[in-house]
Motif scaffolding. Structure first.
Motif, PDB file in Angstrom:
ATOM      1  N   TYR A  37       0.850  -1.190   0.000  1.00  6.28           N
ATOM      2  CA  TYR A  37       0.000   0.000   0.000  1.00  6.28           C
ATOM      3  C   TYR A  37       0.888   1.244   0.000  1.00  6.28           C
ATOM      4  O   TYR A  37       2.093   1.169   0.232  1.00  6.28           O
TER       5      TYR A  37
ATOM      6  N   GLN B 224       1.532   4.950   1.687  1.00  2.93           N
ATOM      7  CA  GLN B 224       1.260   5.820   2.824  1.00  2.93           C
ATOM      8  C   GLN B 224       2.410   6.810   2.934  1.00  2.93           C
ATOM      9  O   GLN B 224       3.583   6.422   2.817  1.00  2.93           O
TER      10      GLN B 224
ATOM     11  N   THR C  56      -6.722   4.730   2.111  1.00  5.86           N
ATOM     12  CA  THR C  56      -5.341   4.314   1.862  1.00  5.86           C
ATOM     13  C   THR C  56      -5.273   3.603   0.513  1.00  5.86           C
ATOM     14  O   THR C  56      -6.087   2.709   0.230  1.00  5.86           O
TER      15      THR C  56
ATOM     16  N   VAL D 193      -4.192   0.997  -1.972  1.00  2.35           N
ATOM     17  CA  VAL D 193      -3.669  -0.364  -1.932  1.00  2.35           C
ATOM     18  C   VAL D 193      -3.493  -0.863  -3.359  1.00  2.35           C
ATOM     19  O   VAL D 193      -4.059  -0.314  -4.307  1.00  2.35           O
TER      20      VAL D 193
ATOM     21  N   GLU E 212      -4.374   0.287  -8.491  1.00  2.00           N
ATOM     22  CA  GLU E 212      -4.083   1.219  -7.398  1.00  2.00           C
ATOM     23  C   GLU E 212      -5.384   1.917  -7.033  1.00  2.00           C
ATOM     24  O   GLU E 212      -5.828   2.806  -7.748  1.00  2.00           O
TER      25      GLU E 212
ATOM     26  N   ALA F  87      -8.498   1.499  -0.418  1.00  4.46           N
ATOM     27  CA  ALA F  87      -8.776   0.190   0.186  1.00  4.46           C
ATOM     28  C   ALA F  87     -10.262  -0.151   0.172  1.00  4.46           C
ATOM     29  O   ALA F  87     -10.633  -1.309  -0.050  1.00  4.46           O
TER      30      ALA F  87
ATOM     31  N   HIS G  87      -9.672  -5.380   0.056  1.00  6.28           N
ATOM     32  CA  HIS G  87      -9.183  -4.957   1.367  1.00  6.28           C
ATOM     33  C   HIS G  87     -10.295  -4.324   2.215  1.00  6.28           C
ATOM     34  O   HIS G  87     -10.126  -4.147   3.421  1.00  6.28           O
TER      35      HIS G  87
END
Length: 161
Positions: free
Chosen positions: A103, A105, A130, A132, A148, A151, A156
């Motif tokens: 992921y 961040q 976020t 992922v 991409e 989440a 997820h």
């Protein structure tokens, strides 16, 4: 037969292998050579396969196959897995373990075991927004649109309920 990844049609079949770490510059050169060689010689029942690859974020190996001329067979997929296993040994990386999450961040790519990511989601260390990497995409088109994603828009999302 090796073809440029960008020239593969949108419906090309896709395999994504995520590494547990970034490849170094030297490793990337060796990896590209190995992929060039493997895909140039990759066949199914004696027929050449039109395939290409790209390496994203210095850690994802993305292999695409144009199935309009020839499709992958069980044997050709097995040979791809054996090739990836060789890469794992040569570079001392994990590529085939699907129980990991990658992921973004703080503008950096992170890699965690699935259990750790699930715990982070529960604790609020990662959130629904976020970004992922959804390595379950099956085609180049899905890869370009849904690889991409936040989440909450991927598998997820189950960790945020």
């Amino acid at each position: 037969m090796l073809v440029p990844f960008q020239d593969l049609p949108a419906n090309s079949r896709l395999w994504i292998y995520q590494s547990d770490r970034k490849f170094s510059e030297d490793e990337l050169l060796k990896l590209q050579e190995a992929l060039n060689s493997f895909l140039n010689d990759w066949t199914a029942h004696g027929a050449s396969l039109n395939a290409g690859f790209e390496i994203k974020y210095e850690r994802f190996i993305v292999i695409g196959l144009d199935q309009s001329a020839s499709s992958a067979s069980g044997c050709s997929i097995d040979s791809q897995v054996r090739f990836i296993q060789q890469i794992e040994k040569e570079f001392d990386v994990v590529l085939l373990d699907k129980m990991n999450v990658t992921y973004i961040q703080n503008d950096r790519v992170h890699f965690k075991p699935l259990a750790d990511f699930k715990k982070m989601a529960k604790e609020g260390a990662v959130g629904k927004k976020t970004i992922v990497f959804n390595n379950l995409v099956n085609t180049k088109e899905e890869y370009l649109e849904f690889w991409e994603v936040p989440a909450i828009e991927s598998w997820h999302s189950r960790f945020f309920k």
